[in-house]
Design a protein around this motif. Sequence first.
Motif, short mmCIF file in Angstrom:
data_model
loop_
_atom_site.label_atom_id
_atom_site.label_comp_id
_atom_site.label_asym_id
_atom_site.label_seq_id
_atom_site.Cartn_x
_atom_site.Cartn_y
_atom_site.Cartn_z
N ILE A 98 0.84 -1.20 0.00
CA ILE A 98 0.00 0.00 0.00
C ILE A 98 0.87 1.25 0.00
O ILE A 98 0.62 2.22 -0.73
N GLU A 99 1.93 1.24 0.82
CA GLU A 99 2.84 2.38 0.86
C GLU A 99 3.58 2.54 -0.46
O GLU A 99 3.81 3.67 -0.94
N PHE A 100 3.96 1.40 -1.06
CA PHE A 100 4.63 1.46 -2.36
C PHE A 100 3.71 2.04 -3.42
O PHE A 100 4.11 2.89 -4.23
N ARG A 101 2.45 1.59 -3.41
CA ARG A 101 1.49 2.09 -4.40
C ARG A 101 1.24 3.58 -4.23
O ARG A 101 1.13 4.32 -5.21
N GLN A 102 1.19 4.04 -2.99
CA GLN A 102 0.98 5.45 -2.74
C GLN A 102 2.13 6.29 -3.28
O GLN A 102 1.93 7.34 -3.89
N ALA A 103 3.36 5.81 -3.07
CA ALA A 103 4.53 6.51 -3.60
C ALA A 103 4.51 6.51 -5.13
O ALA A 103 4.88 7.49 -5.78
N GLN A 104 4.07 5.40 -5.70
CA GLN A 104 3.96 5.29 -7.15
C GLN A 104 2.93 6.27 -7.70
O GLN A 104 3.18 6.97 -8.70
N LEU A 105 1.77 6.35 -7.06
CA LEU A 105 0.74 7.29 -7.49
C LEU A 105 1.16 8.74 -7.29
O LEU A 105 0.82 9.61 -8.09
N ASN A 106 1.89 9.00 -6.22
CA ASN A 106 2.39 10.37 -5.98
C ASN A 106 3.31 10.81 -7.12
O ASN A 106 3.24 11.95 -7.59
N LEU A 107 4.17 9.89 -7.55
CA LEU A 107 5.07 10.21 -8.65
C LEU A 107 4.29 10.42 -9.95
O LEU A 107 4.55 11.36 -10.70
N LEU A 108 3.31 9.56 -10.20
CA LEU A 108 2.49 9.69 -11.41
C LEU A 108 1.73 11.01 -11.41
O LEU A 108 1.72 11.73 -12.42
N ASN A 109 1.11 11.33 -10.29
CA ASN A 109 0.35 12.58 -10.21
C ASN A 109 1.26 13.79 -10.38
O ASN A 109 0.87 14.80 -11.00
N ALA A 110 2.48 13.69 -9.84
CA ALA A 110 3.43 14.79 -10.01
C ALA A 110 3.81 14.97 -11.47
O ALA A 110 3.92 16.09 -11.97
N GLU A 111 3.99 13.85 -12.18
CA GLU A 111 4.33 13.92 -13.60
C GLU A 111 3.17 14.49 -14.42
O GLU A 111 3.37 15.35 -15.30
N LEU A 112 1.96 14.03 -14.11
CA LEU A 112 0.79 14.54 -14.84
C LEU A 112 0.57 16.02 -14.55
O LEU A 112 0.23 16.80 -15.46
N SER A 113 0.76 16.43 -13.30
CA SER A 113 0.60 17.84 -12.95
C SER A 113 1.67 18.69 -13.60
O SER A 113 1.41 19.82 -14.05
N ARG A 114 2.92 18.17 -13.65
CA ARG A 114 4.00 18.89 -14.31
C ARG A 114 3.69 19.08 -15.79
O ARG A 114 3.89 20.16 -16.36
N ASN A 115 3.20 18.02 -16.45
CA ASN A 115 2.86 18.11 -17.87
C ASN A 115 1.78 19.16 -18.10
O ASN A 115 1.87 19.99 -19.03
N GLN A 116 0.76 19.14 -17.26
CA GLN A 116 -0.33 20.10 -17.40
C GLN A 116 0.17 21.53 -17.19
O GLN A 116 -0.16 22.44 -17.95
N ALA A 117 1.01 21.72 -16.16
CA ALA A 117 1.51 23.06 -15.86
C ALA A 117 2.41 23.57 -16.98
O ALA A 117 2.36 24.76 -17.33
N LYS A 118 3.20 22.70 -17.58
CA LYS A 118 4.10 23.12 -18.65
C LYS A 118 3.33 23.66 -19.85
O LYS A 118 3.63 24.76 -20.35
N TYR A 119 2.34 22.93 -20.28
CA TYR A 119 1.62 23.34 -21.49
C TYR A 119 0.62 24.46 -21.21
O TYR A 119 0.35 25.29 -22.09
#
Length: 438
Positions: A396-417
């Motif tokens: 569960i902790e691993f999945r949460q860290a994985q989702l945090n990284l994914l959300n950060a990447e998606l948010s970064r992509n959105q902010a860039k464009y």
Amino acid sequence: MHIKYNILLLIAFLSISVKAQEVLTVSEAIELALENNYGIKIASNNNRIAENNTSVLNSGYLPTLTGNAGATYNLDNTEAEFSDGRVTNLDGAESSRYNASLNLNYTLFDGLGRHYDYKRLKEQYQLSELEARETIENTIFQLFTVYYNVAQISENVDALEQTLSISKDRIVRAQYQFDYGQSTKLGVLNAQVDINNDSINVINSKQQLKNTKRDLNVVLGNAYGNEFSVDTLVNFKIDISKQDLFDKMKSNNVSLLQIEKNIAINEFTIKANKSGYLPTVGLTGSYGWNKNNNNAASFVAVSTNTGLSGGVNLSWNLFDGGRTITQVKNAKINLENQQLQKESVLISVERDFNNAWDDYQNKLTIFRVQEENILTSKNNFDRTQEKFKLGQVTSIEFRQAQLNLLNAELSRNQAKYQAKIAELNLLLLSGELLNVQF
């Protein structure tokens, strides 16, 4: 023979693969849109119509030349009494008349009406050029919006596929741990659920990517296939000066330029309407041929006339019921409305510019923060992944860290464009969008 055939198949496959991965750059997309977009084509045709209207053929300065011809046939019962007392009765007397002429008319002076009408047509042509420019600017901005939407979704797909790959590695590890009695079946089931969710996200994003590519192709006038990728490298014009852009906006914003042209058109309309107060002077000329075949009751049996005629005419509408006065008054009111509208548009454009500038600065700052957040999330995930391999953190902790990284990447992509689109909107308002190299 089989070797040659296999080599040809390999070359064909490689060429198809290369074509499928062809990158559509921003500059290529702009070129295709300018050449094939239907809205731009229509605006260009309207501009050609306005150009045709400014021709001397539509100015009223050229003379008019008309040709006329006619024929008349008569069959009459005639009783003719001559001066010497003789009386003649004719039944069924035939007579005919024929005529042909060329008539020339030329207006020497019409109160300067056509002079100001011609200037007004030139201003309307320049207005149509500004309208075409506005269409091009809006189309290019729309192109950028869809293009960078494709780029964002493309990067999102890459991030989601990377997340799915990590989830697949995790289920393999969970299966090994279960097989060797190091964990329960629950770990395998949780990993399978996460794989299913990640797979669905990848499928949906890929479909969204296909749809957005089709949207981009519509802007390009359907001039490109759907098997292409876009450039995800974004450069920001950090050296943009607010005051410099503001000055360019006041002198080059297409909405402000259009309202100025409308003011000039109304000024010429007032002067053209005032021409109704003055007389009109014109020249007329004619070359005619007439032939009469008279009946027996006439003194002349056949007569033929040819000749030239010319003249000068003057027409002065001393009072037209107040129509000219009304037209001049209304034109002056329209001019006043245009000047008021210019002030209103200027206030709105200045507000939009300041809002766009602040929006750009905020989105640029958010993008930089999101980039820093990526580093933090990546570092956190790497550490969590190492601990997960050692059995020091739960799935569960691993999945949460994985989702945090994914959300950060998606948010970064959105902010860039979003930051890039905000920059382009700022350039659009300042009238500099078409002057920047991409």
